[in-house]
Scaffold this active site. Structure first.
Site, PDB file in Angstrom:
ATOM      1  N   HIS A 273       0.821  -1.311   0.012  1.00 15.49           N
ATOM      2  CA  HIS A 273       0.078   0.116   0.067  1.00 15.49           C
ATOM      3  C   HIS A 273       0.795   1.401   0.230  1.00 15.49           C
ATOM      4  CE1 HIS A 273       0.796   0.795   4.263  1.00 15.49           C
ATOM      5  NE2 HIS A 273       0.385  -0.544   4.565  1.00 15.49           N
TER       6      HIS A 273
ATOM      7  N   CYS B  10       2.147  -5.201   6.368  1.00 13.32           N
ATOM      8  CA  CYS B  10       2.039  -4.877   5.009  1.00 13.32           C
ATOM      9  C   CYS B  10       3.531  -4.544   4.469  1.00 13.32           C
ATOM     10  CB  CYS B  10       1.000  -3.851   4.942  1.00 13.32           C
ATOM     11  SG  CYS B  10      -0.569  -4.633   5.165  1.00 13.32           S
TER      12      CYS B  10
END
Length: 196
Positions: free
Chosen positions: A147, A171
């Protein structure tokens, strides 16, 4: 000078309080600095990719904090990446360990997010991850993505700071410029290999 120090401290606090876990309910959010409506329209209309720029593989080297995109074995683009807060402690073992997984996965979904600029969800946990977690009596976790930046860093003013630290829940975070390059080049099914 004092104002800049206060702003940097506030940004740092926001950075470490944000993450990439399950999306949270935010009430009626119809517009953020990330233009969520516009992002969702791209997905709905199928204009989120450019076939001429498609890649076939993403490679992440955790130790180098580097993400690279390839097409037919040729390097197309590389960038810095931040990992989970415990990204240097090895492979992801269970939910909540703040580690970034290692292994072979696929991109399974694109997501527009009001907290983090554009996300590419990976197929973690795979069968091996699930079996390892089951053997250890824990849950493997999930919702691991590549992201962009938190919305407080929408303009990239703090990229030097955010990309110099591991701060996610597991992430892989890149600059908004980098996620835009990935977004246009990636379609569902693209392979991603994550190495230690």
């Amino acid at each position: 000078m004092i104002r800049n120090t206060i702003l940097l401290a506030a940004g740092a606090a926001a950075l470490f309080l944000s993450g990439c876990g399950e999306p949270r309910a935010y009430g009626k959010v119809d517009k953020t600095p990330y233009e969520i409506r516009e992002c969702n329209k791209e997905l709905y209309r199928g204009i989120d990719t450019d076939p001429e720029k498609h890649i076939d593989k993403i490679v992440v080297h955790k130790k180098k904090r580097e993400l690279a995109m390839y097409k037919k074995g040729k390097l197309i683009y590389a960038c810095k990446v931040s990992l989970g807060k415990n990204g240097d402690k090895g492979d992801k073992v269970q939910a909540g360990d703040y580690r970034t997984p290692e292994g072979s996965y696929r991109i399974v979904r694109k997501k527009c997010d009001p907290r983090l600029y554009k996300s590419l969800m990976i197929s973690y946990p795979n069968a091996e991850d699930k079996a390892r977690a089951r053997a250890n009596g824990v849950k493997p976790g999930g919702y691991i993505t590549i992201h962009g930046q938190p919305k407080w860093n929408a303009d990239g003013h703090a990229d030097r700071f955010t990309l110099a630290h591991d701060w996610t829940e597991g992430c892989m975070a890149v600059s908004n410029k980098a996620i835009d390059a990935l977004w246009i080049a990636v379609k569902n099914g693209v392979k991603i290999d994550i190495y230690p």
